[in-house]
Design an enzyme around this catalytic site. Structure first.
Site, PDB file in Angstrom:
ATOM      1  N   ARG A 134       0.707  -1.210   0.118  1.00 34.42           N
ATOM      2  CA  ARG A 134       0.251   0.011   0.016  1.00 34.42           C
ATOM      3  C   ARG A 134       0.874   1.141  -0.043  1.00 34.42           C
ATOM      4  NH1 ARG A 134      -4.986  -1.826   2.329  1.00 34.42           N
ATOM      5  NH2 ARG A 134      -5.787   0.091   2.498  1.00 34.42           N
ATOM      6  N   GLN A 139     -12.610  -7.056  11.438  1.00 37.78           N
ATOM      7  CA  GLN A 139     -11.918  -5.836  11.173  1.00 37.78           C
ATOM      8  C   GLN A 139     -12.899  -4.715  10.942  1.00 37.78           C
ATOM      9  OE1 GLN A 139     -12.274  -8.417   9.222  1.00 37.78           O
ATOM     10  NE2 GLN A 139     -10.959  -8.136   7.186  1.00 37.78           N
ATOM     11  N   THR A 140     -12.836  -3.495  11.391  1.00 38.56           N
ATOM     12  CA  THR A 140     -13.874  -2.587  11.391  1.00 38.56           C
ATOM     13  C   THR A 140     -13.410  -1.375  10.395  1.00 38.56           C
ATOM     14  OG1 THR A 140     -12.816  -1.061  13.070  1.00 38.56           O
ATOM     15  CG2 THR A 140     -14.314  -2.703  13.789  1.00 38.56           C
ATOM     16  N   ARG A 150     -10.410   1.514  11.229  1.00 36.13           N
ATOM     17  CA  ARG A 150     -10.233   2.619  10.687  1.00 36.13           C
ATOM     18  C   ARG A 150     -11.520   3.552  11.143  1.00 36.13           C
ATOM     19  NH1 ARG A 150      -7.933   3.563   5.952  1.00 36.13           N
ATOM     20  NH2 ARG A 150      -5.979   3.049   6.836  1.00 36.13           N
ATOM     21  N   PHE A 154     -19.320  -6.253  -1.627  1.00 33.40           N
ATOM     22  CA  PHE A 154     -20.395  -7.315  -1.139  1.00 33.40           C
ATOM     23  C   PHE A 154     -21.878  -6.857  -1.889  1.00 33.40           C
ATOM     24  CE2 PHE A 154     -18.535  -7.239   3.650  1.00 33.40           C
ATOM     25  CZ  PHE A 154     -17.503  -8.107   3.255  1.00 33.40           C
ATOM     26  N   ASP A 167      -3.555  -4.069   5.325  1.00 36.02           N
ATOM     27  CA  ASP A 167      -5.079  -3.639   5.790  1.00 36.02           C
ATOM     28  C   ASP A 167      -5.051  -3.193   7.203  1.00 36.02           C
ATOM     29  OD1 ASP A 167      -6.132  -3.415   3.107  1.00 36.02           O
ATOM     30  OD2 ASP A 167      -7.978  -4.976   3.739  1.00 36.02           O
ATOM     31  N   TYR A 202       0.359   4.240  -2.543  1.00 34.29           N
ATOM     32  CA  TYR A 202      -0.734   5.222  -2.337  1.00 34.29           C
ATOM     33  C   TYR A 202      -0.528   5.998  -0.977  1.00 34.29           C
ATOM     34  CZ  TYR A 202      -5.676   6.803  -1.771  1.00 34.29           C
ATOM     35  OH  TYR A 202      -6.613   7.505  -1.656  1.00 34.29           O
ATOM     36  N   ASP A 203      -0.078   5.239   0.089  1.00 37.71           N
ATOM     37  CA  ASP A 203       0.060   6.053   1.319  1.00 37.71           C
ATOM     38  C   ASP A 203       1.066   7.065   1.257  1.00 37.71           C
ATOM     39  OD1 ASP A 203      -1.511   3.810   1.976  1.00 37.71           O
ATOM     40  OD2 ASP A 203      -0.510   3.251   3.736  1.00 37.71           O
ATOM     41  N   VAL A 249     -14.636  -2.677  -0.386  1.00 36.83           N
ATOM     42  CA  VAL A 249     -15.343  -3.666   0.318  1.00 36.83           C
ATOM     43  C   VAL A 249     -17.039  -3.380   0.318  1.00 36.83           C
ATOM     44  CG1 VAL A 249     -15.235  -2.365   2.850  1.00 36.83           C
ATOM     45  CG2 VAL A 249     -15.851  -4.904   2.551  1.00 36.83           C
TER      46      VAL A 249
HETATM   47  P1  NAD Z   1     -11.597   7.433  -8.761  1.00 40.71           P
HETATM   48  O1  NAD Z   1     -10.688   6.790  -9.109  1.00 40.71           O
HETATM   49  O2  NAD Z   1     -13.026   7.080  -9.014  1.00 40.71           O
HETATM   50  O3  NAD Z   1     -11.156   8.968  -9.121  1.00 40.71           O
HETATM   51  C1  NAD Z   1      -9.969   9.451  -9.411  1.00 40.71           C
HETATM   52  C2  NAD Z   1     -10.078  10.122 -10.874  1.00 40.71           C
HETATM   53  O4  NAD Z   1      -8.812  10.662 -11.196  1.00 40.71           O
HETATM   54  C3  NAD Z   1     -10.581   9.131 -11.974  1.00 40.71           C
HETATM   55  O5  NAD Z   1     -11.427   9.940 -12.431  1.00 40.71           O
HETATM   56  C4  NAD Z   1      -8.968   8.807 -12.480  1.00 40.71           C
HETATM   57  O6  NAD Z   1      -9.270   8.770 -14.185  1.00 40.71           O
HETATM   58  C5  NAD Z   1      -8.452  10.385 -12.559  1.00 40.71           C
HETATM   59  N1  NAD Z   1      -6.911  10.174 -12.559  1.00 40.71           N
HETATM   60  C6  NAD Z   1      -6.178   9.514 -12.156  1.00 40.71           C
HETATM   61  N2  NAD Z   1      -4.936   9.867 -12.589  1.00 40.71           N
HETATM   62  C7  NAD Z   1      -4.957  10.911 -13.236  1.00 40.71           C
HETATM   63  C8  NAD Z   1      -4.009  11.637 -13.722  1.00 40.71           C
HETATM   64  N3  NAD Z   1      -2.713  11.197 -13.975  1.00 40.71           N
HETATM   65  N4  NAD Z   1      -4.422  12.685 -14.844  1.00 40.71           N
HETATM   66  C9  NAD Z   1      -5.801  12.927 -14.596  1.00 40.71           C
HETATM   67  N5  NAD Z   1      -6.810  12.350 -14.016  1.00 40.71           N
HETATM   68  C10 NAD Z   1      -6.360  11.274 -13.296  1.00 40.71           C
HETATM   69  O7  NAD Z   1     -11.442   7.669  -7.079  1.00 40.71           O
HETATM   70  P2  NAD Z   1     -12.510   8.299  -5.907  1.00 40.71           P
HETATM   71  O8  NAD Z   1     -12.668   7.062  -4.833  1.00 40.71           O
HETATM   72  O9  NAD Z   1     -13.205   9.140  -6.685  1.00 40.71           O
HETATM   73  O10 NAD Z   1     -11.290   9.234  -5.167  1.00 40.71           O
HETATM   74  C11 NAD Z   1     -11.153  10.484  -5.538  1.00 40.71           C
HETATM   75  C12 NAD Z   1      -9.930  11.213  -4.668  1.00 40.71           C
HETATM   76  O11 NAD Z   1     -10.481  10.952  -3.285  1.00 40.71           O
HETATM   77  C13 NAD Z   1      -8.501  10.498  -4.873  1.00 40.71           C
HETATM   78  O12 NAD Z   1      -7.800  11.526  -4.553  1.00 40.71           O
HETATM   79  C14 NAD Z   1      -8.640   9.455  -3.563  1.00 40.71           C
HETATM   80  O13 NAD Z   1      -7.337   9.379  -3.405  1.00 40.71           O
HETATM   81  C15 NAD Z   1      -9.627  10.327  -2.610  1.00 40.71           C
HETATM   82  N6  NAD Z   1      -9.944   9.442  -1.522  1.00 40.71           N
HETATM   83  C16 NAD Z   1     -10.718   8.620  -1.772  1.00 40.71           C
HETATM   84  C17 NAD Z   1     -11.527   7.692  -0.772  1.00 40.71           C
HETATM   85  C18 NAD Z   1     -12.721   6.789  -1.207  1.00 40.71           C
HETATM   86  O14 NAD Z   1     -13.198   6.151  -0.029  1.00 40.71           O
HETATM   87  N7  NAD Z   1     -13.260   6.699  -2.217  1.00 40.71           N
HETATM   88  C19 NAD Z   1     -10.965   7.697   0.383  1.00 40.71           C
HETATM   89  C20 NAD Z   1      -9.786   8.378   0.606  1.00 40.71           C
HETATM   90  C21 NAD Z   1      -9.308   9.246  -0.308  1.00 40.71           C
END
Ligand code: NAD
Length: 319
Positions: free
Chosen positions: A146, A213-214, A282, A195, A278, A149-150, A191
């Site tokens: 991970r 896990q929660t 959280r 589901f 994981d 991303y982190d 998740v």
């Molecule tokens: P998503 O994958 O649906 O949306 C991300 C968007 O970014 C996509 O449309 C993708 O095509 C676009 N993208 C990726 N790389 C790109 C690039 N190089 N140039 C242009 N566009 C690019 O994900 P999401 O769940 O909607 O997440 C949106 C944001 O929120 C992200 O930054 C994510 O890290 C953050 N986030 C989401 C969650 C969650 O639970 N969904 C949790 C924590 C953080």
């Protein structure tokens, strides 16, 4: 406001775009659709306040963005975000969280725009403090599956603060916790959607490990309302934005079975390799955002999941 939303074709980004347009902002979405879907924003075709530029923000921004009308705010939601993406797109994730975020910060410096970073609860890693307040610095592996991303998000936060301190860019940082709802891709391995997909297809619902896990899940409408209050507000953050109601994955599976009326059995399976690391628990501490802006989630998991189930059935045609 004239707003650029990077990642506006994604799950959360597209809902945010809807809210911004509804309140009268003009919005330019830049997205390369690496993980987003065109269908998320197809309903905006022809909207006078909306424009789409298909572009990868890790490559130099086109003149249509840099030399066009000055932006008031630039929102960075562009990043693959699912555990499956961590396994399949690690280099793309690291690039967008570094080069991509920097390109947007540079645009803000030149345009005098506010920069808004969608960071993540993953900056806390496998937390040793529970629930997680913003003051907790995290427990993160910099080499695990991970880590792409982190660490990309931790770097994005550092870059954001460096632009703020060095160039005086006006910045906002939110740490998004697990969000679910309509337009979530059914099959990205997260998740709640997994589901629901399994239940609607009559497949066994697969609990990883013992299912104890929660997690805590925020419906996307609540999440976006929280993001907008931070965007509009006076404080830099970082702010946790998520739902503090915590439940076990076994409880989530049972709720999904109930809401879908599915005959799917709930089975336990070994943790797949990409889920190594994981976090076991959280849950956001949302005191800061609640005290600053009065924001708190209002949609129950039962109601939010029912909306997602209806979306998967009616729009995605599943089950
Ligand atoms: P998503 O994958 O649906 O949306 C991300 C968007 O970014 C996509 O449309 C993708 O095509 C676009 N993208 C990726 N790389 C790109 C690039 N190089 N140039 C242009 N566009 C690019 O994900 P999401 O769940 O909607 O997440 C949106 C944001 O929120 C992200 O930054 C994510 O890290 C953050 N986030 C989401 C969650 C969650 O639970 N969904 C949790 C924590 C953080």
């Amino acid at each position: 406001m004239h707003v650029l939303v990077a990642g506006g074709g994604g799950f959360i980004g597209s809902h945010l775009v809807d809210v911004l347009l509804a309140r009268g902002d003009s919005v330019v979405v830049v997205d390369n659709f690496l993980t987003g879907r065109r269908s998320n924003i197809a309903h905006l075709d022809g909207h006078s306040g909306f424009a789409l530029i298909e572009h990868d923000i890790t490559t130099p921004l086109p003149a249509t963005i840099t030399d066009g009308t000055t932006f008031d705010a630039v929102l960075d939601l562009a990043s693959p975000a699912s555990p499956r993406d961590f396994a399949n797109l690690p280099l793309e994730i690291l690039a967008v969280g570094s080069t991509g975020t920097r390109a947007l910060l540079e645009l803000c410096r030149v345009h005098g725009a506010r920069f808004f970073l969608a960071s993540t609860s993953e900056v806390y890693g496998d937390p040793l403090v529970h629930p997680q307040p913003e003051t907790y610095w995290g427990n993160v592996s910099c080499i695990g599956p991970r880590s792409c991303y982190d660490e990309a998000k931790r770097f994005s936060e550092a870059l954001t603060m460096a632009y703020h301190r060095t160039h005086g860019v006006d910045v906002r940082i939110v740490r998004i916790f697990n969000t679910y709802g309509e337009r979530m891709p059914p099959d990205d391995g997260r998740v709640a959607n997994s589901f629901v997909l399994q239940a609607l297809q009559g497949e066994p619902i697969t609990l990883h490990g013992d299912g104890r896990q929660t997690r805590s899940f925020c419906h996307v409408a609540d999440e976006v309302a929280g993001l907008v209050s931070v965007l509009d507000g006076p404080h830099l953050g970082p702010f946790n934005v998520g739902n503090p109601d915590e439940l076990t994955m076994a409880e989530l599976a049972a709720l999904v079975v109930e809401l879908t009326g599915s005959a799917s059995p709930i089975v336990t399976v070994e943790l797949p390799p990409e889920r190594e690391g994981d976090p076991a628990q959280r849950r956001p501490d949302i005191t800061l955002v609640r005290d600053a802006y009065g924001w708190a989630p209002s949609i129950t998991l039962r109601d939010g999941l029912a909306r997602m189930v209806a979306w998967f059935r009616d729009v995605e045609g599943i089950g």
